[in-house]
Design an enzyme around this catalytic site. Structure first.
Site, short mmCIF file in Angstrom:
data_model
loop_
_atom_site.label_atom_id
_atom_site.label_comp_id
_atom_site.label_asym_id
_atom_site.label_seq_id
_atom_site.Cartn_x
_atom_site.Cartn_y
_atom_site.Cartn_z
N TYR A 454 -28.62 53.06 10.47
CA TYR A 454 -28.99 52.00 9.51
C TYR A 454 -27.83 51.05 9.22
CZ TYR A 454 -27.51 55.08 5.48
OH TYR A 454 -26.86 55.87 4.59
N GLU A 455 -28.18 49.95 8.56
CA GLU A 455 -27.28 48.81 8.36
C GLU A 455 -26.84 48.20 9.69
OE1 GLU A 455 -27.38 47.77 5.56
OE2 GLU A 455 -27.94 49.54 4.41
N GLY A 456 -27.72 48.24 10.67
CA GLY A 456 -27.40 47.74 12.00
C GLY A 456 -26.86 48.85 12.86
#
Length: 611
Positions: A454-456
């Protein structure tokens, strides 16, 4: 100010996380050179006494309140009521959240104009590591609120700030970010959530968002959602995305809470880890929202939150790695098995502790080198972020911003990759005991795994580094990195005691510069070369950055030992770990350099049918 509070003692059968206060104090007092930031707001309040008080109290909270809830939260998880859409967290989480807010942690680094304490953000990073190490599920809720606060504080109107920020700083209201939709993840240009203008200047938001962390819960009175949506006449792609603030409950003119605002949690995900962090599918049905900033500039505003979230996500990986390392270290010292290869080291015992075995020592030293190096690099970057945001000198702000820009994808990707590796090493040290739930070690492996996604995803971070960050402004970001590295090398090049740290750093940074030039050349001819090199290049860069902070820590430790410190063993451990990193971990860059030189052909020439 922080209120001092007596926290309950954790149960004896849980992993015994102890916040690394001594290491944090070393970094703040001796390593960071805080005088560089003397001119930024709040730094005058960050005295040695305040730093120690904050760290000590944060440690009490993490160890005494949060960690006892970690295993419980993993076992019970969040509960979703399909009829009402409400989400309930396990018993104890609401009390811990209230405790967190009542004792001032939610206000620590927030603007005093809206009720915050105004301490520099770099101090908040230590608190973030401790809370994540003790209970990553809990840490998501205040962490996301702080990110939403930052967006509104930077880009909201005075009216929006006054209406929202005091309640978010107090913790009475929490925050989220809503980006992802069922048909698109990283490619936000494809979002379909729509915003329709209303006659009163507000907007009606309609659409579905998925994987929304902390999208619904029972911790706060209201939840302030930041939502990316598209206006009917917006340009295609990412240039046509706007950002809206959409409260769960309507906010009346007098600041009181009104009726539900057309926002509902449709479901929550069943997950591998962080099970008490609610991951929600959010349905917006004509929900009333206000525009943040200007129309069609929402993605740039949201990056205020996303970049901060990526730094904190990297710290989250380090935090859970630290917790796993501590559990492994304690087990290794207690576990008796076999004898040392050179003969019994503890003849009075039926067997030696497994710390005598080289491979166990390798795993423990790798874990220590990674977590302590990552902590140092994170705080160094956090101080640069404070300089970028608040220093009165524009040139200082610009240079600091260049460092932060290039370090953000590195910290997010490398720290989370290594957090997962350290958690796995922690399980390995435990042997079969690590695979069963009773020891709590396997939870670290499951919980930390999401940080790589997550968060890229970390692959996206690598592409960001190679495709954007190292090429920006003709390589000015690179200059901001290599200048302090080369200054440290020049400072100690004639210091024989530092040769074992400086010479490997110098060789690695020269190799990184040469490889960077080669990557530049190749990607100018074929963009696939950038993609093929990106992950190995990010790891290469991370190793050099880690070597930089380890060399700097070694120099600091040598200076301290020369002055007969009260705890010589602490500084000697720094030197021993720095030596291990330089000799055993840094040389991995040579293999990464060879992989990068191999080029894209070996990846791209394989036929799709055979993948």
């Amino acid at each position: 100010m922080i209120i001092f509070f007596e926290y309950p003692i954790k149960a004896a059968n849980m992993p015994h996380y102890k916040a690394p206060v001594d290491d944090f104090l070393f970094l703040y007092r001796e390593f960071l050179e805080l005088e560089r930031a003397a001119d930024i707001p709040g730094m005058e309040e960050m005295t040695p006494d305040i730093i120690e008080a904050v760290l000590t109290e944060a440690a009490k909270f993490a160890e005494g309140v949060l960690q006892p809830l970690n295993a419980v939260g993993d076992e019970i998880g969040c509960r979703h009521d399909k009829d009402t859409g409400e989400v309930t967290l396990p018993d104890g989480f609401k009390a811990a959240y209230d405790n967190y807010n009542d004792n001032g942690w939610s206000a620590l680094v927030a603007d005093p104009d809206y009720g915050g304490q105004g301490l520099p953000g770099v101090l908040g990073l230590a608190v973030s590591e401790m809370t994540n190490a003790a209970n990553a599920s809990f840490a998501a809720y205040p962490g996301l609120t702080l990110g939403a606060y930052e967006v509104i504080h930077h880009h909201g109107t005075p009216e929006q700030k006054q209406a929202l920020l005091p309640q978010m700083i107090s913790g009475a209201w929490s925050g989220t970010m809503n980006l992802t939709e069922p048909h698109c993840g990283t490619d936000l240009g494809l979002i379909r959530t729509k915003a329709e203008r209303r006659d009163d200047g507000r907007y009606a938001i309609t659409g579905t968002k998925i994987w929304i962390s902390a999208g619904e819960h029972d911790l706060s009175e209201n939840i302030i959602h930041l939502v990316l949506a598209r206006l009917p006449d917006a340009p295609e792609g990412t240039r046509g995305i706007s950002l809206f603030v959409v409260p769960k409950l309507a906010i009346n003119a007098d600041g009181s809470l009104g009726e539900p605002n057309g926002v509902r949690c449709q479901s929550i995900e069943k997950k591998m880890g962080i099970k008490s962090s609610a991951t929600c599918e959010m349905e917006y049905s004509g929900a009333i929202g206000e525009l943040i900033g200007e129309e069609n500039r929402g993605l740039s505003y949201m990056f205020t939150m996303m970049n901060a979230a990526r730094l904190v996500t990297g710290i989250q990986g380090t935090a859970m790695g630290e917790a796993a390392y501590q559990a492994a270290r304690a087990f290794a010292h207690d576990r008796l098995q076999g004898r040392a290869l050179t003969g019994a080291q503890y003849p009075d015992k039926p067997a030696d502790p497994i710390t005598v075995h080289p491979d166990v020592r390798r795993m423990l030293l790798t874990s220590r080198a990674v977590t302590e190096g990552a902590r140092a690099l994170a705080l160094y970057t956090g101080l640069e972020l404070d300089l970028e945001l608040h220093h009165p000198d524009e040139a200082v702000r610009q240079r600091a911003g260049q460092w932060v820009a290039i370090m953000t994808p590195i910290i997010k990707a490398y720290f989370t990759d290594m957090g997962f590796e350290v958690a796995n090493l922690g399980m390995q040290v435990h042997g079969g005991a690590g695979y069963v739930t009773d020891t709590g070690v396997e939870q670290f492996v499951r919980d930390v795994r999401i940080t790589q996604i997550y968060e890229g995803t970390n692959g996206v971070q690598a592409l960001d580094l190679v495709g954007r960050k190292i090429t920006a402004d003709n390589g000015s970001n690179l200059k901001a990195f290599f200048e302090p590295v080369n200054a440290l090398i020049a400072q100690h090049q004639n210091n024989e005691a530092m040769a074992e740290f400086i010479e490997p750093l110098d060789a690695a940074q020269q190799a990184l510069q040469a490889t960077t030039q080669e990557v530049f050349k190749r990607m100018s001819q074929d963009p696939m070369e950038a993609g093929a090199a990106s992950s190995d290049y990010l790891r290469f860069f991370a190793l050099v950055a880690m070597a930089f902070v380890w060399a700097k820590m070694a120099a600091t430790a040598q200076t301290a030992l020369a002055n007969n410190p009260a705890q010589p063993g602490f500084y000697q451990a720094k030197l021993d770990t720095a030596r291990f990193f330089m000799a055993r971990l840094l040389p991995d860059y040579l293999a990464l350099q060879a992989k990068i030189k191999a080029g894209a052909a070996t990846i791209m020439d394989a036929q799709d049918d055979y993948l």
